[in-house]
Design a protein around this motif. Sequence first.
Motif, PDB file in Angstrom:
ATOM      1  N   LEU A 123      15.089  10.511 -32.979  1.00  0.00           N
ATOM      2  CA  LEU A 123      15.675  11.794 -33.383  1.00  0.00           C
ATOM      3  C   LEU A 123      17.031  11.656 -34.061  1.00  0.00           C
ATOM      4  O   LEU A 123      17.548  12.634 -34.602  1.00  0.00           O
ATOM      5  N   ARG A 124      17.627  10.466 -34.045  1.00  0.00           N
ATOM      6  CA  ARG A 124      18.903  10.268 -34.748  1.00  0.00           C
ATOM      7  C   ARG A 124      18.697  10.143 -36.251  1.00  0.00           C
ATOM      8  O   ARG A 124      19.619  10.297 -37.024  1.00  0.00           O
ATOM      9  N   LYS A 125      17.465   9.876 -36.671  1.00  0.00           N
ATOM     10  CA  LYS A 125      17.180   9.710 -38.096  1.00  0.00           C
ATOM     11  C   LYS A 125      17.284  11.040 -38.832  1.00  0.00           C
ATOM     12  O   LYS A 125      17.074  12.091 -38.269  1.00  0.00           O
ATOM     13  N   PRO A 130      24.398  14.769 -28.379  1.00  0.00           N
ATOM     14  CA  PRO A 130      25.457  13.908 -27.851  1.00  0.00           C
ATOM     15  C   PRO A 130      25.028  12.445 -27.958  1.00  0.00           C
ATOM     16  O   PRO A 130      23.908  12.095 -27.580  1.00  0.00           O
ATOM     17  N   ILE A 131      25.893  11.611 -28.492  1.00  0.00           N
ATOM     18  CA  ILE A 131      25.600  10.188 -28.680  1.00  0.00           C
ATOM     19  C   ILE A 131      26.457   9.384 -27.706  1.00  0.00           C
ATOM     20  O   ILE A 131      27.673   9.552 -27.649  1.00  0.00           O
ATOM     21  N   SER A 132      25.808   8.489 -26.973  1.00  0.00           N
ATOM     22  CA  SER A 132      26.525   7.625 -26.036  1.00  0.00           C
ATOM     23  C   SER A 132      27.351   6.605 -26.815  1.00  0.00           C
ATOM     24  O   SER A 132      26.834   5.940 -27.716  1.00  0.00           O
ATOM     25  N   LYS A 146      22.811   5.694 -28.470  1.00  0.00           N
ATOM     26  CA  LYS A 146      21.607   6.524 -28.366  1.00  0.00           C
ATOM     27  C   LYS A 146      21.996   7.963 -28.042  1.00  0.00           C
ATOM     28  O   LYS A 146      23.064   8.231 -27.504  1.00  0.00           O
ATOM     29  N   ILE A 147      21.064   8.885 -28.318  1.00  0.00           N
ATOM     30  CA  ILE A 147      21.221  10.260 -27.859  1.00  0.00           C
ATOM     31  C   ILE A 147      21.187  10.207 -26.335  1.00  0.00           C
ATOM     32  O   ILE A 147      20.301   9.562 -25.753  1.00  0.00           O
ATOM     33  N   GLU A 148      22.146  10.873 -25.708  1.00  0.00           N
ATOM     34  CA  GLU A 148      22.183  10.852 -24.247  1.00  0.00           C
ATOM     35  C   GLU A 148      22.808  12.133 -23.699  1.00  0.00           C
ATOM     36  O   GLU A 148      23.925  12.487 -24.048  1.00  0.00           O
ATOM     37  N   TYR A 149      22.035  12.807 -22.864  1.00  0.00           N
ATOM     38  CA  TYR A 149      22.566  13.945 -22.120  1.00  0.00           C
ATOM     39  C   TYR A 149      22.859  13.428 -20.719  1.00  0.00           C
ATOM     40  O   TYR A 149      21.986  12.848 -20.072  1.00  0.00           O
ATOM     41  N   SER A 150      24.067  13.603 -20.259  1.00  0.00           N
ATOM     42  CA  SER A 150      24.466  13.127 -18.940  1.00  0.00           C
ATOM     43  C   SER A 150      25.318  14.193 -18.276  1.00  0.00           C
ATOM     44  O   SER A 150      26.205  14.769 -18.903  1.00  0.00           O
ATOM     45  N   LYS A 151      25.022  14.451 -17.012  1.00  0.00           N
ATOM     46  CA  LYS A 151      25.761  15.484 -16.306  1.00  0.00           C
ATOM     47  C   LYS A 151      25.813  15.133 -14.820  1.00  0.00           C
ATOM     48  O   LYS A 151      24.812  14.719 -14.238  1.00  0.00           O
ATOM     49  N   VAL A 152      26.988  15.298 -14.233  1.00  0.00           N
ATOM     50  CA  VAL A 152      27.160  15.139 -12.793  1.00  0.00           C
ATOM     51  C   VAL A 152      27.249  16.539 -12.193  1.00  0.00           C
ATOM     52  O   VAL A 152      28.045  17.358 -12.645  1.00  0.00           O
ATOM     53  N   ILE A 153      26.409  16.779 -11.193  1.00  0.00           N
ATOM     54  CA  ILE A 153      26.354  18.097 -10.575  1.00  0.00           C
ATOM     55  C   ILE A 153      26.697  17.952  -9.090  1.00  0.00           C
ATOM     56  O   ILE A 153      26.119  17.122  -8.384  1.00  0.00           O
ATOM     57  N   SER A 154      27.605  18.770  -8.648  1.00  0.00           N
ATOM     58  CA  SER A 154      28.051  18.762  -7.259  1.00  0.00           C
ATOM     59  C   SER A 154      27.171  19.691  -6.427  1.00  0.00           C
ATOM     60  O   SER A 154      26.896  20.817  -6.838  1.00  0.00           O
ATOM     61  N   VAL A 155      26.736  19.202  -5.272  1.00  0.00           N
ATOM     62  CA  VAL A 155      25.984  20.007  -4.316  1.00  0.00           C
ATOM     63  C   VAL A 155      26.645  19.761  -2.953  1.00  0.00           C
ATOM     64  O   VAL A 155      26.240  18.860  -2.217  1.00  0.00           O
ATOM     65  N   ARG A 179      23.734  12.645 -10.508  1.00  0.00           N
ATOM     66  CA  ARG A 179      23.923  12.554 -11.956  1.00  0.00           C
ATOM     67  C   ARG A 179      22.546  12.477 -12.590  1.00  0.00           C
ATOM     68  O   ARG A 179      21.671  11.745 -12.123  1.00  0.00           O
ATOM     69  N   VAL A 180      22.365  13.247 -13.655  1.00  0.00           N
ATOM     70  CA  VAL A 180      21.127  13.192 -14.423  1.00  0.00           C
ATOM     71  C   VAL A 180      21.460  12.636 -15.809  1.00  0.00           C
ATOM     72  O   VAL A 180      22.476  13.001 -16.409  1.00  0.00           O
ATOM     73  N   ILE A 181      20.615  11.724 -16.281  1.00  0.00           N
ATOM     74  CA  ILE A 181      20.771  11.140 -17.606  1.00  0.00           C
ATOM     75  C   ILE A 181      19.426  11.258 -18.319  1.00  0.00           C
ATOM     76  O   ILE A 181      18.404  10.820 -17.789  1.00  0.00           O
ATOM     77  N   LEU A 182      19.443  11.851 -19.498  1.00  0.00           N
ATOM     78  CA  LEU A 182      18.244  11.925 -20.328  1.00  0.00           C
ATOM     79  C   LEU A 182      18.552  11.167 -21.610  1.00  0.00           C
ATOM     80  O   LEU A 182      19.567  11.434 -22.274  1.00  0.00           O
ATOM     81  N   THR A 183      17.680  10.218 -21.970  1.00  0.00           N
ATOM     82  CA  THR A 183      17.929   9.381 -23.141  1.00  0.00           C
ATOM     83  C   THR A 183      16.615   8.842 -23.707  1.00  0.00           C
ATOM     84  O   THR A 183      15.544   9.202 -23.238  1.00  0.00           O
ATOM     85  N   ASP A 184      16.713   7.972 -24.702  1.00  0.00           N
ATOM     86  CA  ASP A 184      15.548   7.338 -25.361  1.00  0.00           C
ATOM     87  C   ASP A 184      14.616   8.377 -25.988  1.00  0.00           C
ATOM     88  O   ASP A 184      13.405   8.330 -25.816  1.00  0.00           O
ATOM     89  N   PHE A 185      15.172   9.296 -26.738  1.00  0.00           N
ATOM     90  CA  PHE A 185      14.405  10.380 -27.348  1.00  0.00           C
ATOM     91  C   PHE A 185      13.663   9.903 -28.587  1.00  0.00           C
ATOM     92  O   PHE A 185      14.265   9.326 -29.492  1.00  0.00           O
ATOM     93  N   GLU A 186      12.345  10.154 -28.611  1.00  0.00           N
ATOM     94  CA  GLU A 186      11.520   9.859 -29.782  1.00  0.00           C
ATOM     95  C   GLU A 186      10.535  10.995 -29.971  1.00  0.00           C
ATOM     96  O   GLU A 186       9.947  11.480 -29.002  1.00  0.00           O
ATOM     97  N   HIS A 187      10.352  11.386 -31.219  1.00  0.00           N
ATOM     98  CA  HIS A 187       9.428  12.482 -31.529  1.00  0.00           C
ATOM     99  C   HIS A 187       8.127  11.918 -32.079  1.00  0.00           C
ATOM    100  O   HIS A 187       8.128  10.957 -32.842  1.00  0.00           O
ATOM    101  N   SER A 188       7.009  12.537 -31.696  1.00  0.00           N
ATOM    102  CA  SER A 188       5.685  12.145 -32.180  1.00  0.00           C
ATOM    103  C   SER A 188       4.893  13.385 -32.562  1.00  0.00           C
ATOM    104  O   SER A 188       4.938  14.393 -31.861  1.00  0.00           O
TER     105      SER A 188
END
Length: 181
Positions: A139-141, A30-32, A37-46, A119-128
């Motif tokens: 990882l977008r390359k 998923p791209i914002s 950038k690659i971004e996983y975002s999710k709102v979770i109700s508790v 809400r959780v947001i995961l972003t700035d993904f880089e592989h090494s």
Amino acid sequence: MIYFSEMKRLLLSISIVLTSVLAYGQAEFPISQETGKIEYSKVISVPETGKGELFERAKLWLAAKIVSAKAAQEYSNPETGRIFSKTSVRIYDEVSGMHRELGRTDFTIEINCKDNRYRVILTDFEHSFDNGSPSPVDLRKEKSRPIMKGWWLAIKRETKSEILGVIESLEKGMVTEADDE
């Protein structure tokens, strides 16, 4: 002539297998639209859970899931309900029954807590790779060389799987048995 037809059949079989492996290996991220950038975002109700309680649960989950306790508290503010940390996941792949390591993927995780939800947001993904090769790599390359393309697709596929696992683990860590009742 029998050898020639067997050779053609073998080459056709190999090309079919490689094509299906490469097609299976596609991993769309998923791209914002805001950042590109690659971004996983999710709102979770508790339900019926205050911001402070969710904040504490998030801190405990990070401390348990991130190796370094210091990294788990890179930035946290109970007043705003925001926790921010940089972390990584190890990437492995199974090929022909062999378990191979494909390096690690670094990313940023942000958890924003409010009453009854977070809400959780995961972003700035880089592989090494850990072998000193040029890195980190966004990882977008895309890779164009056939041998690298297969590895790169495996890295992307396994990264996606690991990240979805991180989100699932957080969701489980943010609820208690009392919440489920």
